[in-house]
Design a protein around this motif. Structure first.
Motif, PDB file in Angstrom:
ATOM      1  N   VAL A  39       0.866  -1.180   0.000  1.00 53.96           N
ATOM      2  CA  VAL A  39       0.000   0.000   0.000  1.00 53.96           C
ATOM      3  C   VAL A  39       0.900   1.226   0.000  1.00 53.96           C
TER       4      VAL A  39
ATOM      5  N   ASP B  54      -0.262  -0.093   6.344  1.00 52.89           N
ATOM      6  CA  ASP B  54      -1.041   0.296   5.160  1.00 52.89           C
ATOM      7  C   ASP B  54      -1.301   1.792   5.070  1.00 52.89           C
TER       8      ASP B  54
ATOM      9  N   HIS C 213      -4.684   3.364   4.464  1.00 51.68           N
ATOM     10  CA  HIS C 213      -5.431   3.282   3.203  1.00 51.68           C
ATOM     11  C   HIS C 213      -5.928   1.876   2.904  1.00 51.68           C
ATOM     12  N   GLY C 214      -5.975   1.044   3.924  1.00 58.58           N
ATOM     13  CA  GLY C 214      -6.308  -0.355   3.698  1.00 58.58           C
ATOM     14  C   GLY C 214      -7.730  -0.604   3.219  1.00 58.58           C
ATOM     15  N   ALA C 215      -8.586   0.395   3.323  1.00 60.50           N
ATOM     16  CA  ALA C 215      -9.975   0.198   2.886  1.00 60.50           C
ATOM     17  C   ALA C 215     -10.228   0.739   1.474  1.00 60.50           C
TER      18      ALA C 215
ATOM     19  N   SER D 140     -10.503   1.055  -2.391  1.00 58.31           N
ATOM     20  CA  SER D 140     -10.683   0.130  -3.511  1.00 58.31           C
ATOM     21  C   SER D 140     -11.106   0.918  -4.741  1.00 58.31           C
TER      22      SER D 140
ATOM     23  N   SER E  57     -14.511   2.134  -4.155  1.00 52.12           N
ATOM     24  CA  SER E  57     -14.663   3.291  -3.271  1.00 52.12           C
ATOM     25  C   SER E  57     -14.220   4.570  -3.976  1.00 52.12           C
TER      26      SER E  57
ATOM     27  N   ASP F 105      -7.551  -2.961  -4.434  1.00 56.19           N
ATOM     28  CA  ASP F 105      -8.317  -3.684  -3.422  1.00 56.19           C
ATOM     29  C   ASP F 105      -7.524  -3.625  -2.119  1.00 56.19           C
ATOM     30  N   GLN F 106      -8.184  -3.250  -1.040  1.00 60.57           N
ATOM     31  CA  GLN F 106      -7.517  -3.081   0.260  1.00 60.57           C
ATOM     32  C   GLN F 106      -6.283  -2.183   0.139  1.00 60.57           C
ATOM     33  N   GLY F 107      -6.431  -1.162  -0.686  1.00 68.72           N
ATOM     34  CA  GLY F 107      -5.359  -0.186  -0.821  1.00 68.72           C
ATOM     35  C   GLY F 107      -4.223  -0.615  -1.722  1.00 68.72           C
ATOM     36  N   ARG F 108      -4.266  -1.865  -2.198  1.00 71.80           N
ATOM     37  CA  ARG F 108      -3.170  -2.404  -3.003  1.00 71.80           C
ATOM     38  C   ARG F 108      -3.574  -2.543  -4.450  1.00 71.80           C
TER      39      ARG F 108
END
Lengths: 157, 721
Positions: free
Chosen positions: B263, B315, B318-320, B322, B325, B647-650
């Motif tokens: 991330v 992360d 920013h792990g949420a 996507s 989002s 996805d999940q910040g990645r």
């Protein structure tokens, strides 16, 4: 146990892991950097070399699979007295842009023409899956057809 | 208004004392940044900063831009050689070293300084504007090389050198310079029958004073420009001898493989190095703030050892994040569709979406560095050696003068190797610092490259259009997210009401410049929507556009040319269709027609692309053609297939398997034509990109009735009901 193989006509004995991909043995152990690393998963073809005359993607080919065999790289494609017909056509058609994929492209085309001296467009489409981000495909195709036609003329005469 | 003298670009040909002679009066932008003439200039036949002629009559031209496949060094050498009246077969080009004196930022800046106002006729040209902001750099980007360095640097340098050679010959023969003729790398005096090669005259010519305002050739007498000379870099690219950064080696060098925080902004939390430490060839596991590197005696061993590690990264909060989002935020920010005139007989609205894209240069990011005390050497492939050098100096906390950077041919650039995106240099020198004084080559895997790019921004645009009862457009409005500027949103059409408004919807995905920059998204948006308006008006999309281009003759001419080339209007079999689009960017207008065939099952085949391009005048015909072909393929791969998702910040995609490119089987026939106009030189690297996606989607609509409003096209089923 060292692995022996012939690269561009010269014998090499390499004392490295047998599972090391041929690509890295060529580039880092032998010092032939014309063969390129593009993806590491045999998806792009930048690492294409000939193994006993057949095209292989050297980034996934273990060195052990090349043991006792003959490898030709882009550096070995030029014949006595000058560039190969594919290389000459590449200059005539001004094919390369950044050029990074072209070692592999040229090796793939040389192998295609060795197998199918007069390929149709369908043969080219099926036989050539190298990626070129600069988008030189139209020139690649034109150069192949020119080589095929001149070869045909030679054999006809 | 800033004004600069031509002399400023020429540099002095004579030598004042030892060392380098820097600085020529009369240049208002950067008086110490231009002329670099070595102390032994006369002995070497160095006539200007850019041009040296050796006794064997070879002309060496230094090029302050990199070669990344675009052929710029050849085109620039042609521009200098043309004015120099050189024999092209005796011309060589080489990249200028990464020294301040070769900075080309001032040339780009001069382009915006009022001296070439026509170029900026419609507000600020984006490429030049961005480049100006990078003042003091040595940029290859923004399609600026030929129209900036070439037009305002190389031509003048060549013309000045020629006048110096003629003056030297005239003096030697004691005849008037006006009676001497320079041609084919020789100066001749007809009356006396005297003649000498440039190589013979160079030494004396270098001591001549530099003409402050040399006479430039009339384009009608060009003999090198407008032709298709063989590119200077190509022979080395067919035999494996071309040197890219990945090919560089230096004695004792080690190799590094990297795992970077997945991330963006994340940090290395922990890593147990034990599994790698004992593996063959491993020298050290280097922990960096945002990455972990394994250094070994071969890249494959480094990579294998890295795979044995399980580093943990944070992360950055920013792990949420996507793709969903981000686009939901775009959708919300765009708000209701823009208001339309009440008198409209017909209205339409449409949303368009463009994804994040990676550059995916064929050569992954590579940086070799050797850090020794307060000195460092860096070897990398960059679109701006000076900025890359300063990035290295900053990362190492060294004086920039103690850092030497060697550039190489680039295995693709497309904007990935531009200023402010030199993370690979930043990381590479820090890995080498940890191994100091041993040199280390850090090679990015394709996975590193795809997952840690500076992406072409995702964007969304909400359009509303109105037509009167006759199908005449009354208004075309849009709100957009993802960034824009006056050039990117500009529509050349005569429509009473037109507006484009930016709406902000921030996200943490890092972005950079991607071939044609913001024009790549906005070209798709605006030229798709005008097509929808044409169909809503019940009119032919080409005729509809043409009827609105009365005040834009360059657009109109390009549009008409592309249509004529494609046989626009002639019948096609069922399932086939043509689409058209016209965009301007970087001073060039490019109209494209795409011909597609769609099978009943929805299988799309791009049959033929026709491009009509007005870049003012073409310098290198075959090179410009290659740029058009390449830009079209680059844009086509993106339009058909490319999408970076989050996805999940990645970044989800990893390699060419899930970020695929088209192959030769998918490549259409391409026909290009150039229109010569009185306009200043426009760029060629980028302008062929923006019209491709809209022309393609417009063609799909013509063939199937399916309107593609979201890229890549593969997301929209084309199967006919």
């Amino acid at each position: 146990m060292p692995i022996t193989l012939t690269v561009n006509g010269k014998a090499h004995m390499l004392d490295v892991e047998p599972e090391m991909p041929l690509l890295w043995a060529l580039r880092e152990t032998i010092g032939l950097t014309g063969t390129k690393f593009g993806c590491g998963v045999a998806a792009c073809g930048a690492c294409t070399v000939h193994l006993d005359g057949r095209p292989v993607r050297s980034c996934v080919l273990p060195l052990s699979a090349a043991g006792g065999k003959s490898v030709t790289t882009i550096e070995g494609l030029a014949q006595e007295g000058g560039l190969s017909t594919v290389q000459q056509a590449w200059i005539a058609h001004q094919v390369p842009q950044c050029g990074y994929c072209q070692s592999g492209m040229i090796m793939a085309v040389a192998a295609l023409l060795a197998e199918t001296p007069k390929p149709t467009d369908a043969d080219i489409d099926a036989g050539l899956t190298n990626i070129c981000r600069c988008g030189t495909f139209a020139r690649v195709r034109a150069a192949i057809h020119e080589i095929a036609n001149s070869t045909a003329e030679e054999s006809a005469s | 208004m800033n004004k600069w003298s031509r002399r400023a670009f020429i540099g002095a040909g004579t030598v004042a004392g030892g060392g380098f002679l820097l600085g020529v009066a009369g240049f208002t932008f950067a008086p110490s940044r231009h002329s670099l003439v070595s102390a032994d200039a006369a002995a070497k036949g160095q006539l200007t900063t850019w041009i040296t002629i050796t006794p064997d009559n070879v002309v060496n031209i230094l090029i302050p831009h990199c070669e990344m496949g675009q052929g710029t060094p050849t085109a620039l050498a042609m521009m200098a050689a043309e004015e120099l009246e050189a024999d092209w077969s005796l011309v060589r080009a080489q990249e200028a070293p990464a020294q301040d004196e070769y900075a080309n930022g001032y040339i780009i800046r001069a382009m915006g300084g009022g001296y070439v106002p026509a170029m900026l006729g419609r507000g600020v040209d984006y490429g030049a504007y961005k480049a100006m902001a990078w003042f003091g750099l040595m940029v290859t980007g923004g399609s600026t090389a030929v129209r900036g360095t070439g037009e305002w640097g190389m031509r003048v340098a060549g013309a000045a050198a020629k006048e110096m050679l003629v003056a030297a010959a005239a003096k030697q023969w004691n005849v008037p310079a006006s009676e001497c003729v320079a041609k084919g790398s020789r100066v001749a005096h007809a009356a006396s029958g005297k003649s000498a090669s440039y190589g013979e005259l160079a030494r004396a010519a270098a001591t001549q004073s530099v003409p402050t305002s040399p006479t430039l050739k009339n384009p009608d007498s060009f003999t090198i420009r407008r032709t298709s000379t063989k590119r200077l870099d190509i022979p080395s690219k067919v035999d494996g001898s071309a040197m890219y950064a990945i090919d560089f080696t230096t004695p004792g060098m080690l190799y590094a493989a990297l795992a970077i925080a997945p991330v963006q902004g994340g940090k290395l939390v922990s890593v147990d190095t034990t599994p790698a430490d004992a593996m063959p060839g491993v020298k050290k596991v280097v922990k960096l703030d945002e990455a972990v590197a394994v250094v070994a005696d071969s890249f494959w061993r480094a990579r294998r050892a890295l795979a044995a590690l399980k580093p943990e990264f944070s992360d950055a909060g920013h792990g949420a994040v996507s793709t969903a989002s981000i686009f939901a935020a775009f959708d919300q920010a765009l708000g209701p569709a823009p208001a339309l005139p009440k008198a409209a007989a017909k209205t339409l609205t449409a949303d368009y979406r463009a994804p994040f894209l990676a550059h995916a240069t064929m050569e992954p990011m590579v940086c070799t560095a050797k850090v020794d005390g307060d000195q460092a050497d860096v070897w990398a492939g960059v679109q701006d050696p000076l900025n890359a050098r300063s990035v290295a100096a900053k990362a190492l906390d060294l004086n920039v003068d103690n850092v030497r950077l060697t550039n190489f041919m680039l295995g693709g650039g497309f904007g990935r190797r531009l200023p402010f995106t030199f993370d690979y240099v930043d990381l590479g020198v820090r890995v080498a610092q940890a191994m100091s004084p041993t040199p280390v080559k850090t090679i990015w895997t394709r996975e590193n490259d795809i997952q840690h790019d500076y992406y072409r921004g995702a964007a969304m645009s909400r359009h509303a259009g109105a037509l009167d009862a006759n199908g005449t457009p009354l208004a075309a409005h849009s709100n957009y997210t993802g960034g824009g500027n006056s050039e990117a949103v500009f529509m050349p059409y005569q429509i009473a009401e037109m507006a484009a408004e930016e709406k902000k919807a921030a996200h943490p995905i890092r972005e950079g410049q991607w071939r044609s920059v913001l024009n790549s998204q906005h070209g798709f948006f605006k030229e798709s929507f005008i097509d929808e308006m044409a169909h809503a008006a019940g009119k032919d999309p080409f005729e509809f556009r043409r009827s609105l281009l009365g005040e834009q003759p360059r657009f109109k001419a390009a549009l008409e040319k592309a249509a004529a080339m494609s046989g626009w209007g002639t019948p096609l079999p069922p399932g086939e269709g043509r689409g058209i689009a016209v965009c301007d960017s970087f001073g060039t207008i490019c109209a494209e027609v795409v011909h597609v065939a769609v099978s009943p099952e929805g299988q799309l085949k791009v049959v033929h692309v026709y491009a009509a391009i007005d870049c003012g005048d073409v310098v290198h015909l075959d090179g410009a053609t290659a740029q058009a072909e390449g830009g079209i393929i680059f844009a086509l791969s993106a339009a058909l297939l490319s999408e970076i998702t989050i996805d999940q910040g990645r970044v989800v995609q990893t390699n060419f398997r899930d970020y695929p490119m088209i192959h030769i089987a998918d490549a259409p026939k391409i026909t290009t034509a150039f229109i010569r106009s009185e306009a200043p030189l426009g760029g060629m690297g980028e302008p062929p990109v923006p019209p491709l996606a809209p022309a393609l989607c417009n063609a799909i609509f013509a063939a199937t009735g399916v309107r593609v409003r979201e890229l890549p096209i593969k997301k929209t089923p084309l199967k006919r009901a």
